[in-house]
Design an enzyme around this catalytic site. Structure first.
Site, PDB file in Angstrom:
ATOM      1  N   HIS A   1       0.852  -1.206   0.000  1.00  0.00           N
ATOM      2  CA  HIS A   1       0.000   0.000   0.000  1.00  0.00           C
ATOM      3  C   HIS A   1       0.892   1.262   0.000  1.00  0.00           C
ATOM      4  O   HIS A   1       0.899   2.040   0.954  1.00  0.00           O
ATOM      5  CB  HIS A   1      -0.897  -0.037   1.235  1.00  0.00           C
TER       6      HIS A   1
ATOM      7  N   GLU B   1      -0.241   1.029  -5.771  1.00  0.00           N
ATOM      8  CA  GLU B   1       0.022  -0.148  -4.952  1.00  0.00           C
ATOM      9  C   GLU B   1       0.030  -1.438  -5.768  1.00  0.00           C
ATOM     10  O   GLU B   1      -1.039  -1.896  -6.201  1.00  0.00           O
ATOM     11  CB  GLU B   1      -1.070  -0.265  -3.881  1.00  0.00           C
TER      12      GLU B   1
END
Length: 333
Positions: A187, A291
């Site tokens: 992330h 991500e």
């Protein structure tokens, strides 16, 4: 890979204290942060450095040779378990987002990892001197909410030119013969000068799931992705290289991914930013998440099987031709 048998009852009390964890690299240092949480500082050539917290196995800082921070970390980030740290590179495992029945983004990002002093061999560039190996195994509490035994090994490395890489190896250590499936993401929060001056290239014409529209599937239109409002999309079967161009800084981040077919692009914009306790009201202007992920098709491992997924990040000067990035130099170079 068999897990060691548990020690007999009472053995822990009689045993001598465990030695402090040894870092494999003289370019890595274990320190205590002002919050009291332990972190590893990786020091590369010139002034390049990175910081990795044992809490979450999370990279929170990556600086280039000018000492310039390249990752976004919220000024309101909470360094107090069980809250996840807002920024850097949280690891989403065994679930990305709400694609399952667990808490959002799974539990790996709010567990304490250990330094792995004896990891299985991992082919590496001999020029990489600054690295650390971490490991996460499930606790009894984890097994209650996700009843699968695993070993998650993570190597964070800083290359000789300041590139940052994260290599994850996840092994199914179930002894009952059961496979397990999971979704995953790095992330990654990038620090940008102004989100309205940023574009993402490499995802043109890709299909995506729009999390703002009940995960409905669409096809990306236009030349490059630009930002004028909240974005939360999962691009499917994305290319191995994605470029994030920061026009104001004349800098391009190059995201290279292996073993992760998808790519998530997220910016909360103003309304959602104001609703988050650990995020400044205007901080959305200086961050963008791109991500590498496995979301649409979960990864399945049989007992003894291992999966490997890698993220590599570099920051290079942007090349322009009528305002366009030179794709040959970045996406194909």
């Amino acid at each position: 890979m068999a897990t060691p048998a548990p020690a007999p009852a009472g053995a822990a009390a009689a045993a001598s204290p465990s030695p402090p964890p040894q870092l494999p690299s003289p370019y890595a240092e274990l320190v205590k942060s002002p919050s009291g949480l332990e972190k590893i500082i990786l020091r590369g050539a010139r002034n390049c450095c990175a910081e990795v917290y044992l809490y979450g196995g999370q990279v929170t800082s990556w600086k280039n040779d000018n000492g310039e921070e390249l990752l976004f970390l919220s000024n309101k980030a909470i360094f107090k378990p069980p809250k996840a740290i807002r920024g850097g590179i949280p690891i989403c495992f065994p679930q990305f987002g709400t694609h399952g029945n667990l808490e959002q983004h799974g539990f790996a990002r709010n567990r304490f990892w250990s330094i792995d002093n004896d990891p299985p061999p991992l082919p590496v560039n001999p020029a990489i001197k600054a690295f650390v190996d971490l490991i996460l195994r499930p606790s009894e509490e984890d097994l209650k909410i996700w009843p699968h035994s695993f070993e998650f090994r993570l190597r964070v490395a800083l290359g000789p030119s300041g590139d940052l890489s994260l290599t994850s190896r996840i092994r199914n250590t179930n002894i009952d013969g059961r496979p397990f499936s999971y979704t995953f993401a790095y992330h990654t929060y990038f620090f940008v000068s102004d989100i309205s001056e940023v574009r993402v290239e490499g995802l043109e014409t890709m299909d995506y799931l729009d999390n703002l529209k009940a995960k409905e599937r669409f096809t990306e239109q236009g030349d490059a992705i630009v930002f004028e409002s909240e974005v939360d999309k999962v691009y499917l079967s994305a290319p191995s290289k994605i470029a994030i161009i920061d026009h104001e800084k004349k800098k391009t981040f190059v995201v290279t991914k292996e073993g992760l077919p998808d790519a998530v692009v997220w910016n909360p914009w103003d309304k959602k930013a104001k609703a988050m306790q650990d995020f400044g009201d205007a901080e959305y202007k200086n961050m963008l998440c791109v991500e590498p992920a496995a979301v649409e098709k979960p990864i399945t491992l049989k007992p003894g099987e291992e999966w490997k997924g890698r993220l590599a990040l570099s920051a290079v000067p942007s090349s322009y031709c009528s305002g366009q990035l030179d794709p040959l130099k970045v996406l194909q170079g």
